[in-house]
Design a protein around this motif. Sequence first.
Motif, PDB file in Angstrom:
ATOM      1  N   GLU A  52      45.797  44.916  29.536  1.00  0.00           N
ATOM      2  CA  GLU A  52      46.225  43.647  28.952  1.00  0.00           C
ATOM      3  C   GLU A  52      45.217  43.216  27.908  1.00  0.00           C
ATOM      4  O   GLU A  52      44.035  43.570  27.994  1.00  0.00           O
ATOM      5  N   ALA A  53      45.682  42.422  26.958  1.00  0.00           N
ATOM      6  CA  ALA A  53      44.787  41.862  25.948  1.00  0.00           C
ATOM      7  C   ALA A  53      43.669  41.089  26.635  1.00  0.00           C
ATOM      8  O   ALA A  53      43.912  40.337  27.583  1.00  0.00           O
ATOM      9  N   GLY A  54      42.443  41.326  26.188  1.00  0.00           N
ATOM     10  CA  GLY A  54      41.286  40.618  26.729  1.00  0.00           C
ATOM     11  C   GLY A  54      40.606  41.294  27.895  1.00  0.00           C
ATOM     12  O   GLY A  54      39.524  40.878  28.313  1.00  0.00           O
ATOM     13  N   LYS A  55      41.209  42.343  28.444  1.00  0.00           N
ATOM     14  CA  LYS A  55      40.587  43.062  29.556  1.00  0.00           C
ATOM     15  C   LYS A  55      39.810  44.266  29.043  1.00  0.00           C
ATOM     16  O   LYS A  55      40.093  44.782  27.956  1.00  0.00           O
ATOM     17  N   ARG A  56      38.849  44.709  29.833  1.00  0.00           N
ATOM     18  CA  ARG A  56      38.106  45.922  29.495  1.00  0.00           C
ATOM     19  C   ARG A  56      39.072  47.095  29.512  1.00  0.00           C
ATOM     20  O   ARG A  56      39.843  47.265  30.448  1.00  0.00           O
ATOM     21  N   ALA A  57      39.031  47.905  28.477  1.00  0.00           N
ATOM     22  CA  ALA A  57      40.021  48.968  28.323  1.00  0.00           C
ATOM     23  C   ALA A  57      39.433  50.342  28.622  1.00  0.00           C
ATOM     24  O   ALA A  57      39.327  51.191  27.754  1.00  0.00           O
ATOM     25  N   ASP A  58      39.027  50.569  29.846  1.00  0.00           N
ATOM     26  CA  ASP A  58      38.641  51.909  30.286  1.00  0.00           C
ATOM     27  C   ASP A  58      39.905  52.547  30.832  1.00  0.00           C
ATOM     28  O   ASP A  58      40.458  52.089  31.835  1.00  0.00           O
ATOM     29  N   VAL A  59      40.397  53.581  30.145  1.00  0.00           N
ATOM     30  CA  VAL A  59      41.666  54.189  30.526  1.00  0.00           C
ATOM     31  C   VAL A  59      41.589  55.704  30.434  1.00  0.00           C
ATOM     32  O   VAL A  59      40.703  56.250  29.782  1.00  0.00           O
TER      33      VAL A  59
END
Length: 99
Positions: A52-59
Amino acid sequence: MAGTDQGVPGHSLHREIELYVQAGFTPMEAIQSATIVPARAMGVDKEVGTIEAGKRADVVILGANPLESIHNIRTVEFVVTNGVMYNCAELWRSVGFKP
């Protein structure tokens, strides 16, 4: 809540998620057992656990859809962390493993 401190990092978690599906979870429920469920349990679901927008994006970026077959969670091609994308095959080779 998925998670293990046993075996080969990543691979043991893959197996655990596969076993959840074998036990009756849907693929999405099994994936959530390793993402949003532990984030909620630790009280960090505002920061991590979903994309989601604003979350840490470790994917991880997979080569096949895990909702079609949970075994596709093993098709990790790239990892993105701290805004940097890493090629998994190159990472494995860098530590002496054949991808």
